[in-house]
Design an enzyme around this catalytic site. Sequence first.
Site, PDB file in Angstrom:
ATOM      1  N   PRO A 232       0.937  -1.268   0.007  1.00  0.00           N
ATOM      2  CA  PRO A 232       0.056   0.036  -0.045  1.00  0.00           C
ATOM      3  C   PRO A 232       0.801   1.212  -0.019  1.00  0.00           C
ATOM      4  O   PRO A 232       2.089   1.224   0.756  1.00  0.00           O
ATOM      5  CB  PRO A 232      -0.742  -0.373   1.348  1.00  0.00           C
ATOM      6  N   THR A 234       2.510   2.853  -2.314  1.00  0.00           N
ATOM      7  CA  THR A 234       3.651   2.974  -3.130  1.00  0.00           C
ATOM      8  C   THR A 234       3.566   3.704  -4.522  1.00  0.00           C
ATOM      9  O   THR A 234       4.579   3.881  -5.139  1.00  0.00           O
ATOM     10  CB  THR A 234       4.377   1.332  -3.322  1.00  0.00           C
ATOM     11  N   LYS A 236       0.870   3.280  -7.037  1.00  0.00           N
ATOM     12  CA  LYS A 236       0.245   2.543  -7.849  1.00  0.00           C
ATOM     13  C   LYS A 236      -0.752   3.587  -8.464  1.00  0.00           C
ATOM     14  O   LYS A 236      -0.512   3.642  -9.967  1.00  0.00           O
ATOM     15  CB  LYS A 236      -0.321   1.199  -7.640  1.00  0.00           C
ATOM     16  N   THR A 237      -1.550   4.169  -7.712  1.00  0.00           N
ATOM     17  CA  THR A 237      -2.758   4.834  -8.555  1.00  0.00           C
ATOM     18  C   THR A 237      -1.745   6.109  -9.280  1.00  0.00           C
ATOM     19  O   THR A 237      -2.441   6.592 -10.297  1.00  0.00           O
ATOM     20  CB  THR A 237      -3.512   5.438  -7.287  1.00  0.00           C
ATOM     21  N   HIS A 454      12.628  -3.101  30.200  1.00  0.00           N
ATOM     22  CA  HIS A 454      12.075  -3.798  29.005  1.00  0.00           C
ATOM     23  C   HIS A 454      12.750  -3.369  27.821  1.00  0.00           C
ATOM     24  O   HIS A 454      13.217  -4.171  26.921  1.00  0.00           O
ATOM     25  CB  HIS A 454      10.516  -3.642  28.810  1.00  0.00           C
ATOM     26  N   GLU A 455      12.732  -2.100  27.517  1.00  0.00           N
ATOM     27  CA  GLU A 455      13.267  -1.371  26.491  1.00  0.00           C
ATOM     28  C   GLU A 455      14.826  -1.635  26.095  1.00  0.00           C
ATOM     29  O   GLU A 455      15.412  -1.602  25.229  1.00  0.00           O
ATOM     30  CB  GLU A 455      12.802   0.182  26.272  1.00  0.00           C
ATOM     31  N   ASP A 529       5.489  -8.055  21.044  1.00  0.00           N
ATOM     32  CA  ASP A 529       6.691  -8.850  20.784  1.00  0.00           C
ATOM     33  C   ASP A 529       6.641 -10.275  20.631  1.00  0.00           C
ATOM     34  O   ASP A 529       7.085 -10.972  19.797  1.00  0.00           O
ATOM     35  CB  ASP A 529       7.670  -8.677  21.936  1.00  0.00           C
TER      36      ASP A 529
HETATM   37  P1  ATP Z   1      -3.051   1.760  -2.064  1.00  0.00           P
HETATM   38  O1  ATP Z   1      -2.334   0.375  -2.647  1.00  0.00           O
HETATM   39  O2  ATP Z   1      -3.269   2.005  -0.809  1.00  0.00           O
HETATM   40  O3  ATP Z   1      -4.115   2.250  -3.185  1.00  0.00           O
HETATM   41  P2  ATP Z   1      -1.200   3.339  -3.913  1.00  0.00           P
HETATM   42  O4  ATP Z   1       0.100   2.284  -4.192  1.00  0.00           O
HETATM   43  O5  ATP Z   1      -2.001   3.281  -5.175  1.00  0.00           O
HETATM   44  O6  ATP Z   1      -1.852   3.085  -2.545  1.00  0.00           O
HETATM   45  P3  ATP Z   1      -1.228   5.942  -4.152  1.00  0.00           P
HETATM   46  O7  ATP Z   1      -2.515   6.386  -3.735  1.00  0.00           O
HETATM   47  O8  ATP Z   1      -0.846   6.134  -5.754  1.00  0.00           O
HETATM   48  O9  ATP Z   1      -0.429   4.560  -3.690  1.00  0.00           O
HETATM   49  O10 ATP Z   1      -0.023   6.924  -3.252  1.00  0.00           O
HETATM   50  C1  ATP Z   1      -0.479   7.570  -2.321  1.00  0.00           C
HETATM   51  C2  ATP Z   1       0.299   9.226  -2.216  1.00  0.00           C
HETATM   52  O11 ATP Z   1       1.759   8.862  -2.043  1.00  0.00           O
HETATM   53  C3  ATP Z   1       0.336   9.802  -3.397  1.00  0.00           C
HETATM   54  O12 ATP Z   1      -0.811  10.516  -3.468  1.00  0.00           O
HETATM   55  C4  ATP Z   1       1.838  10.702  -3.291  1.00  0.00           C
HETATM   56  O13 ATP Z   1       1.345  11.818  -2.713  1.00  0.00           O
HETATM   57  C5  ATP Z   1       2.662   9.659  -2.590  1.00  0.00           C
HETATM   58  N1  ATP Z   1       3.520   8.782  -3.243  1.00  0.00           N
HETATM   59  C6  ATP Z   1       3.667   7.480  -3.328  1.00  0.00           C
HETATM   60  N2  ATP Z   1       4.529   7.088  -4.208  1.00  0.00           N
HETATM   61  C7  ATP Z   1       5.151   8.271  -4.674  1.00  0.00           C
HETATM   62  C8  ATP Z   1       6.085   8.391  -5.569  1.00  0.00           C
HETATM   63  N3  ATP Z   1       6.804   7.377  -6.224  1.00  0.00           N
HETATM   64  N4  ATP Z   1       6.438   9.659  -5.812  1.00  0.00           N
HETATM   65  C9  ATP Z   1       5.687  10.644  -5.400  1.00  0.00           C
HETATM   66  N5  ATP Z   1       4.753  10.596  -4.491  1.00  0.00           N
HETATM   67  C10 ATP Z   1       4.499   9.485  -4.158  1.00  0.00           C
END
Ligand code: ATP
Length: 644
Positions: A232, A234, A236-237, A454-455, A529
């Site tokens: 999540p 990263t 993709k959108t 602990h820490e 843990d």
């Molecule tokens: P999900 O799997 O949760 O839908 P996703 O992989 O589609 O997440 P995005 O929605 O594309 O993630 O990313 C969320 C936000 O993180 C983006 O709007 C952007 O601001 C930032 N972001 C993520 N990756 C990049 C990147 N490579 N460069 C710049 N900004 C990034």
Amino acid sequence: MAPKIRRIRINLSWLYILLLIGIGWLLFSQSGANPQKIEWAEVKEMFLGGDIKEIKFIRNDYKGNITIKPDRLSKYSEKFGGKLPTSSPHFFFLVSDKFDAESEFGALNAQMPASDQVKVTIENQSRVWGSVLQWIIFPIILIVMWLWMLNSMNRNMGGGSMGSGQGGIFNVGKSTGKLADKNKVNVTFKDVAGLYGAKEEVMEIVDFLKNPSKYTALGGKIPKGALLVGPPGTGKTLLAKAVAGEANVPFFSISGSDFVEMFVGVGASRVRDLFRQAKEKAPCIVFIDEIDAVGRARAKNAGFSSNDERENTLNQLLTEMDGFDTNSGVIILAATNRADILDKALLRAGRFDRQIHVDLPELKERVEIFKVHMKDLKVDPNFDVDFIAKNTPGFSGADIANVCNEAALTAARKNKPMVDKSDFLDAVDRIVGGLERKNATIMTPEEKRTTAYHEAGHAVVGWLLPYGDNVFKVSIIPRGQALGLTWYLPDEKKMYPKSYMIQQMCCLIGGRVAEEIINGEPATGALNDLERMTNMAYGMVQYYGMSERIGNVSFYDSTGSRGYDISKPYSEQTAEVMDQEVKDLVNSVHEQTKKLLLDHKDGFVQVAELLLEKEVIFAEDIEKILGPKVKHEEKASKAEAITN
Ligand code: ATP
């Protein structure tokens, strides 16, 4: 200057309010006067007593309405305890169908002196309006209210039609995707930092959309869809949007979960609608986020499955992807965190045959992502971006965007002219561990001491083991749910030897062992843990073939299809051996950790006492007590060399 044309928008809620007021008025006007009911004998008495001013007799209702003379009203007001209306009629009476109004009132008036005779009107009431009200207006009101309720229900369920942007019960089978016009997609590859490999792969799609004839002339076929796979946040959108932005084509986006509705058949019809609209707008990009919500592998024993609606939706998606021409210009990009659980049919050639991995950013990529998100911030010119990127391993692009925003908010809260290093570090801490609860008086001195030990246990074990955590900060200020936290930089490695796993387990149990050494008994603070350590132990035994008695077998279910099976793929005896192996492993890890801490008890106690005193300590403090961190580089590279 041309006059501006103002569009008058009718707000439907006013219509509903007016309707309610109307209904209220109708009800009120019918019951407002509230005349009192009396018997015919009483009417006669009033009549002959000279109290009545007027009688209106409605023949078809068998009802008479009586108005009392103003000067006699007080007489009846007392009798009816103030219930008498101030306006006419004051009383009414009901009679049977045998009542002969003319002769009865004629006889009464005959007994009265000429000056005191009562005005009597006898009439039939028209029922047209009553019937209209009953048969037309009320049903209309009911229908309007019913539609309104369904409409708002549908809106709450996220209903709405792609393109039109309007909700409504009649649109329930329409796709709920959002369409961004080509002019509105203002994301390009410049906004996507890092992700070099992924960008290169999607470049081909952009090229096709811009220049289709280059490919079709040679008889080549462009892939219909590509699957963006990665954790999540990263990007993709963002990447899918950038493809549309670069190619300057419209961008449809929909989430896999939008297909799944409570109504049977809706998912499939939404898929049909999505593809119909996409074809109309071709060339375009359709982006399906979280495709696993519909694309999960279909159950083998469908009889036991309760996912018929989802499977119908998936079948429709497969059919639609087969149905459109390869070179029609519609390209489907889908995103998922788990490609392994998707139905194989979805991944075969001609559908999502291309998988583009969008991984967590590495150091260099993190530096670039930080730079993208710092563009709009006022950052201290001496701030070292590399430093913060090094301190954020495992952070996704979305986390980094969040760190930048948090840092700016922190600096603003402190009225600083610009965002500096400490704001960024605070933001990282806040995202990793939650908000500091500095003013929490919840910890007794006893608890604080146990937390410090602990820490310190985690930190010292991590410091002394070659594969142990690279501790850089330890704190006993409560944060989020945790009473204390140890920060460390995890290894950015792709492969972990068995000794690494065991030493990581030692780090995890370090806190619990420290409590036992100091207090002579364990406490509940080690829950998280222990949970992580148990998962690791079972992972080693069941999945990674790292247990001698179980051998090199893996019961990992990469397809997720075994979730429906009641039986396990191993015997009861094997299950028992696995449990025993996990127990032995955990016991051995416990013993090793205890020995390590007891061998370095002086240093361990010093670290804990320093932590108790300062509340936050750093790697330099630990180094002063225990010497330099025991490193593992040599071993790690050796392990890699063997397997490469
Ligand atoms: P999900 O799997 O949760 O839908 P996703 O992989 O589609 O997440 P995005 O929605 O594309 O993630 O990313 C969320 C936000 O993180 C983006 O709007 C952007 O601001 C930032 N972001 C993520 N990756 C990049 C990147 N490579 N460069 C710049 N900004 C990034």
